[in-house]
Design an enzyme around this catalytic site. Structure first.
Site, PDB file in Angstrom:
ATOM      1  N   LYS A 120       0.735  -1.277  -0.175  1.00 60.56           N
ATOM      2  CA  LYS A 120       0.149   0.082  -0.035  1.00 60.56           C
ATOM      3  C   LYS A 120       0.745   1.240   0.089  1.00 60.56           C
ATOM      4  CE  LYS A 120      -4.330  -2.028   1.557  1.00 60.56           C
ATOM      5  NZ  LYS A 120      -4.017  -3.370   1.612  1.00 60.56           N
TER       6      LYS A 120
HETATM    7  C1  LIG Z   1      -4.453  -4.438   1.175  1.00 60.89           C
HETATM    8  C2  LIG Z   1      -3.816  -5.669   0.941  1.00 60.89           C
HETATM    9  C3  LIG Z   1      -4.304  -6.636   0.177  1.00 60.89           C
HETATM   10  C4  LIG Z   1      -5.457  -6.649  -0.908  1.00 60.89           C
HETATM   11  O1  LIG Z   1      -5.059  -5.646  -1.948  1.00 60.89           O
HETATM   12  P1  LIG Z   1      -6.408  -5.240  -2.622  1.00 60.89           P
HETATM   13  O2  LIG Z   1      -5.995  -3.980  -3.514  1.00 60.89           O
HETATM   14  O3  LIG Z   1      -7.508  -4.672  -1.528  1.00 60.89           O
HETATM   15  O4  LIG Z   1      -7.027  -6.295  -3.214  1.00 60.89           O
HETATM   16  C5  LIG Z   1      -3.136  -7.850  -0.081  1.00 60.89           C
HETATM   17  N1  LIG Z   1      -2.260  -8.078   0.790  1.00 60.89           N
HETATM   18  C6  LIG Z   1      -1.780  -6.925   1.627  1.00 60.89           C
HETATM   19  C7  LIG Z   1      -0.641  -7.307   2.413  1.00 60.89           C
HETATM   20  C8  LIG Z   1      -2.698  -5.788   1.882  1.00 60.89           C
HETATM   21  O5  LIG Z   1      -2.230  -4.838   2.860  1.00 60.89           O
END
Ligand SMILES: *Cc1c(COP(=O)(O)O)cnc(C)c1O
Length: 477
Positions: A120
């Site tokens: 993120k």
């Molecule tokens: C947010 C997140 C996801 C999921 O990603 P999306 O974009 O919501 O599909 C997967 N793995 C981790 C570690 C995350 O923080």
């Protein structure tokens, strides 16, 4: 570039006009009016670019109301080796998103070397700089209110810390996160970051955010905003690393490459879909879910059935524990040939908690033409995959990445390079690593004593009024 709503009921807007908002006023999601396409020669020209040049090339058509020199400067400030160097010691951080070769034709795309050790950070760091830029231009300020169970909140705080005209009020369950995640957020000392620990569970936090958002007067008076996963700039920023990875692994331009993506809210894999629409030769987009398999069910059967909170399981890949996939509407818009009236009808059901089925209309048959396949993974699969990757390749992966690798390998095709997206580092999920490997994951340098640092957090009851009072006291600091 103009942005339109997936439900067709909102006026077209420019990038800066939609940047700070959430949903379109008709309840839909903003999408670009069209996807710019890159041909073979343009892709070939990208080969020599570093991450920043590539990001500018991919993003500038989407952000064309920001003067080129300003956008370049924002991107250059965001994607620095210093910010994205928290991963394994033997990674090449100058690449920003290095590709790790596990074996011939199998790769890990490292997206988690940013300050909070999860992918993120890739989008959120850019969002922080874009927000600051947009607010500076209009002379306004913004109070971001959010609820988190871990990754999103910390990524938002590390992106917004120290930014002018922005304050963050982040609610989290007092006992709901891993000790590492708690320490990551609650040790931040920046005056514009307000950590609020709620004596309750994540749903209590989310309810408070919803209650505050319903109070339009309060929202306007205190300039309340969000950084949710449906923000278009976040999705756009994630498109860049699909290009970066493709250029790193394709032996020649035009060779198809498949990607496996640990998925929750469908933001990450939606970015892969957009990269493919932009002309990147992606063969398969492999959607990997955990036990919360809303998306896997859709890609196997054509039925999209959002779950109730009671049906949503708490798993050892918690950032994928979702009941509905908020970015999914963007893909369905493209799948239907951008039929906004149909999307509006489908989401009238979803918003009532009901399912829809795309098989009878024949629309589901089109899914494979977009490259999508899927699968799901469970706790035992994660543990086994973490162990297998450690024993076979000497690489430690986290639980989310393990879900992606497990499902990715099930869909691997001979001769097609497979890139598995690494969405977090194992250091964030110590318990699962101990269970799988009988040892603790390595901590990136600088984070070894994180839990011992002084904390800055307010503990509060799950009481909307108390949170509102707190915001009112600090909204103009
Ligand atoms: C947010 C997140 C996801 C999921 O990603 P999306 O974009 O919501 O599909 C997967 N793995 C981790 C570690 C995350 O923080």
């Amino acid at each position: 570039m103009r942005y339109i709503s997936t439900r067709g009921g909102a006026p077209a807007q420019t990038f800066l006009e939609i940047l700070l908002g959430g949903l379109a006023p008709d309840g839909g999601l903003y999408v670009p009016e069209c996807y710019p396409r890159f041909g073979r020669e343009e892709l070939a020209a990208m080969r020599g670019m570093d991450y920043r040049e590539l990001a500018y090339t991919v993003l500038s058509p989407y952000m064309d109301d920001i003067p080129p020199a300003d956008l370049k400067a924002l991107i250059h400030r965001t994607y620095t080796t210093a910010t994205y160097s928290h991963g394994r010691r033997d990674s090449d951080f100058t690449q920003i998103t290095p590709v790790r070769r596990l074996e011939e034709g199998l790769y890990l795309l490292e997206l988690s070397n940013g300050p909070t050790l999860a992918f993120k950070d890739m989008a959120m760091q850019l969002l922080g700089n874009l927000f600051e830029y947009a607010l500076e231009r209009t002379g306004r300020d913004l109070n971001i209110l959010g609820a988190t169970s871990g990754d999103t909140g910390s990524a938002a705080e590390y992106a917004m810390r120290g930014k002018r005209r922005i304050r963050v009020f982040m609610l989290a369950p007092e006992h709901g996160m891993t000790p590492f995640q708690q320490a990551q957020m609650w040790t931040l000392q920046d005056p514009n970051i307000h950590n609020i620990a709620i004596r309750g569970v994540f749903d209590d936090c989310q309810d408070i955010v919803k209650n505050v958002s319903k109070d339009i007067e309060f929202k306007e008076k205190y300039r309340i905003g969000a950084v949710n996963s449906i923000n278009w700039a976040r999705v756009a920023a994630q498109v860049v690393y699909y290009f970066k990875a493709y250029l790193a692994v394709a032996r020649e331009i035009g060779e198809p490459v498949s990607f496996s993506v640990p998925s929750g809210n469908f933001g990450n894999v939606c970015a892969g879909h957009i990269a493919r629409m932009m002309g990147l030769p992606i063969r398969r987009l492999i959607v990997a879910t955990n036990e919360n398999d809303v998306l896997d069910e859709f890609f196997r059967t054509g039925v999209y059935r959002p779950r109730s909170p009671a049906e949503t399981r708490h798993t050892s890949s918690p950032s994928m524990d979702i009941s509905k996939a908020s970015n999914f509407e963007r893909f369905v818009f493209d799948l239907t040939g951008r039929d906004a009236a149909l999307v509006r009808d489908l989401w009238r059901e979803v918003d009532q908690g009901r399912a829809f089925d795309l098989k009878p209309s024949g629309l589901f048959e089109r899914v494979s033409g977009f490259g999508f396949v899927s699968g799901s993974s469970c706790h035992a699969n994660r543990i086994a995959t973490i162990r297998m990757v450690w024993e076979r390749y000497g690489t430690m992966i986290d639980t989310h990445t393990a879900d992606g690798l497990k499902v990715g390998l099930e869909h691997r095709e001979a001769g097609v390079p497979l890139v598995c997206l690494e969405t977090a580092l194992p250091a964030k999920f110590e318990d699962a690593i101990r269970e799988a490997l009988g040892r603790a994951p390595e901590r990136p340098a600088g984070l070894v004593d994180l839990e011992r640092l002084p904390r800055r957090v307010q503990v509060m009851d799950p009481d909307t009024q108390a949170v509102k009072d707190y915001i009112a006291r600090h909204a103009n600091d």
